[in-house]
Design a protein around this motif. Structure first.
Motif: not given
Length: 126
Positions: A1-23
């Protein structure tokens, strides 16, 4: 699958940041994650994201201020992803430039659905 583009995630909690990034990575986005509002504003200008997810409670500045500053450099849809679920919180988020508002805790499917609404996927790419 080609990329849908860049998504910027701004989140200070690293667990939540990693979860959002993975999804969002599994949803086809090229994810760039940062832990502060100032870094998010800079990244929004540098990366030309197609979607920005943003927490309200950041260590260096309010997410509302981050949203207002990002709006000066980017037209990307903004999704507040926050634990603030009070009656006026969503209205304040939308007033500061957000396109959508999702409260924590959230289900991964909720995030995928909102990302798909804000950044419709080309069905041929899936």
């Amino acid at each position: 699958m080609s990329s849908r583009g860049v998504c910027l995630v701004i989140e200070d909690d690293w667990d939540i940041r990693d979860l959002i990034s993975a999804i969002l990575t599994r949803s086809g986005f090229e994810v760039h994650a940062v832990a502060s509002g100032a870094a998010g504003v800079v990244a929004a200008g540098d990366l030309d994201p197609v979607l920005v997810t943003l927490d309200i409670g950041l260590p260096d500045m309010s997410g509302h201020e981050v949203a207002r500053q990002i709006r000066k450099v980017s037209k990307a849809p903004l999704l507040f992803l926050t634990g603030r679920a009070g009656p006026d919180d969503e209205m304040a988020g939308m007033a500061s430039g957000a396109d959508a508002y999702l409260t924590k805790p959230f289900r991964p499917q909720q995030l995928r659905e909102i990302a798909d609404q804000l950044c419709p996927v080309n069905r041929a790419v899936r």
